[in-house]
Write a protein that holds these residues in place. Structure first.
Motif, mmCIF file in Angstrom:
data_model
loop_
_atom_site.group_PDB
_atom_site.id
_atom_site.type_symbol
_atom_site.label_atom_id
_atom_site.label_comp_id
_atom_site.label_asym_id
_atom_site.label_seq_id
_atom_site.Cartn_x
_atom_site.Cartn_y
_atom_site.Cartn_z
ATOM 1 N N GLY A 1 -93.581 34.265 -58.498
ATOM 2 C CA GLY A 1 -94.249 35.384 -58.953
ATOM 3 C C GLY A 1 -94.676 36.348 -57.893
ATOM 4 O O GLY A 1 -95.776 36.950 -58.479
ATOM 5 N N ARG A 2 -94.478 36.075 -56.766
ATOM 6 C CA ARG A 2 -95.284 37.065 -55.658
ATOM 7 C C ARG A 2 -94.367 38.348 -55.669
ATOM 8 O O ARG A 2 -95.171 39.332 -55.082
ATOM 9 N N PRO B 1 -95.718 43.119 -57.747
ATOM 10 C CA PRO B 1 -95.980 42.796 -59.074
ATOM 11 C C PRO B 1 -96.881 43.507 -59.924
ATOM 12 O O PRO B 1 -97.913 43.991 -59.231
ATOM 13 N N TYR C 1 -86.999 44.776 -55.138
ATOM 14 C CA TYR C 1 -88.349 43.863 -55.309
ATOM 15 C C TYR C 1 -89.302 44.923 -55.143
ATOM 16 O O TYR C 1 -89.235 45.638 -54.238
ATOM 17 N N GLU D 1 -91.605 41.090 -58.180
ATOM 18 C CA GLU D 1 -91.034 41.151 -59.339
ATOM 19 C C GLU D 1 -89.764 42.239 -59.063
ATOM 20 O O GLU D 1 -89.619 42.976 -58.263
#
Length: 397
Positions: A254-255, A275, A272, A257
């Motif tokens: 979860g570092r 988040p 990427y 998204e």
């Protein structure tokens, strides 16, 4: 990347987040020296160093674009205060001193690369000069390339033809045994690393895994979004395979998204991202005109600049004039969220000579834009030490 529906970051918002992280949306005000300047370099991650000086050196124009109170002596002072060090990212750069421990991984990998390639690329004999160069510096203090290699045949200017002791200096610097202690003019002054890098910085030895994690996460923080290849290329420390593994692991944790970035042509590219970036309000952009270095970190990745901004900043583009090409030192002109043109200018004694402005589509010089451009040129002239700006006949293209 997976096949599920991804958040979408529209092109205008993507540009705004990207330029904001490159410190190109807010006003270029504030102190241009000391700790505030060091903070700018930390925020950017590094500043590319280049010797060509048609108006101002690349690093000076990059920093000036963010802090227009900046003057070149301020960066040299940071080097002498050991707030920054010089080494390589994708090219020669000034890097925050706090990042130095992670460069140990780059030193090792650069050494391996040089050991493979340099025997074929360089003049013979440089490896036999390592001990003599180190002994000379240890006994007599810092040196420039002019101070080593007495009696050696000097070749041409090309790096492949340096005299052996100059090549030895470069090898020892690239592999971390020497560091740049100062600059004389634009000539590097080398000293033993332990006499340049502060002891508390040298004391930390991160693991390879820690340095890979730092390089990728620090790149993501400064770009906001990117493919694994773009994140890897930011500092150019990790391998493509390491970058892919890091992205997969960071996604699972979860570092990061996955998002879809809308490009200038309306297509989308999976990246990427930090988040929540796709849901974050886009930073506001004004109409300020900025003249950037060709090596500005926001545009130095030419392929990304073309995808994100629709701005093809390549030397081989033929402009609508017979046998005319954009030179390498034609400067991008940014207004708000988009490059609106490019300008050909050069310092000529006390004159900043403007030879041509070529607009991008939608970037023609109306009254307001021309006034903003002229104001920026007057500010560039002060940086360059010019008394006035002169415009060639027919400079509006």
């Amino acid at each position: 990347m997976g096949g599920s529906v991804k958040p979408v970051l529209g092109n205008a918002a993507a540009r705004a987040h990207f330029l904001d992280r490159h410190l190109l949306l807010g006003p270029p005000s504030g102190p241009g020296r000391g700790e505030p300047l060091a903070e700018v370099i930390r925020a950017l991650g590094f500043v590319q160093v280049d010797s060509v000086n048609t108006v101002a050196r690349a690093h000076d124009l990059i920093l000036w674009s963010r802090r227009q109170q900046y003057r070149p002596e301020a960066l040299l002072k940071l080097l002498r205060q050991r707030a920054v060090f010089e080494h390589w990212t994708h090219d020669a750069s000034v890097v925050p001193i706090q990042f130095y421990p992670h460069w140990r991984l780059k030193f090792a990998r650069d050494r391996a690369h040089m050991d493979r390639r340099w025997p074929k690329w360089r003049r013979e004999g440089y490896a036999h000069r390592f001990d003599a160069v180190l002994d000379q510096i240890a006994a007599h203090g810092p040196v420039t390339s002019a101070d080593v290699g007495e009696g050696e045949e000097r070749g041409g200017a090309g790096w492949w033809n340096w005299h052996p002791s100059k090549t030895a200096l470069e090898y020892l610097w690239r592999s971390g045994e020497l560091a740049v202690a100062d600059r004389v003019g634009f000539r590097k002054v080398y000293d033993l690393t332990e006499r340049v890098i502060p002891e508390q910085v040298l004391a930390w030895h991160p693991t390879e895994e820690e340095s890979v994690d730092w390089a990728m996460s620090a790149a993501l923080e400064r770009l906001g979004f990117g493919t694994s290849g773009e994140l890897r290329a930011f500092f150019d420390i990790v391998t493509p395979e390491e970058a892919k593994r890091w992205c997969a692991g960071a996604l699972a944790q979860g570092r990061v998204e996955e998002v879809e970035i809308e490009l200038a042509d309306g297509t989308r590219r999976r990246c990427y991202a930090v988040p929540g970036l796709a849901d974050a309000p886009a930073p506001a952009a004004g109409q300020r005109v900025r003249i950037l270095s060709p090596f500005d970190p926001a545009l130095r990745d030419r392929a990304r600049a073309e995808r994100l901004f629709g701005f093809s900043y390549r030397i081989e583009i033929v402009v609508p004039e017979p046998k005319r090409r954009y030179g390498y030192y034609v400067f991008p002109v940014l207004e708000g969220l988009r490059p609106v043109g490019r300008i050909d200018m050069k310092r000529d004694g006390e004159i900043l000579a403007v030879r041509a402005y070529w607009p991008e589509r939608g970037g023609s010089l109306g009254v307001g834009r021309e006034a903003r451009l002229v104001s920026e040129l007057e500010r560039v002239a002060r940086l360059a030490g010019c008394a006035r700006v002169d415009f060639a006949e027919g400079w509006r293209r």
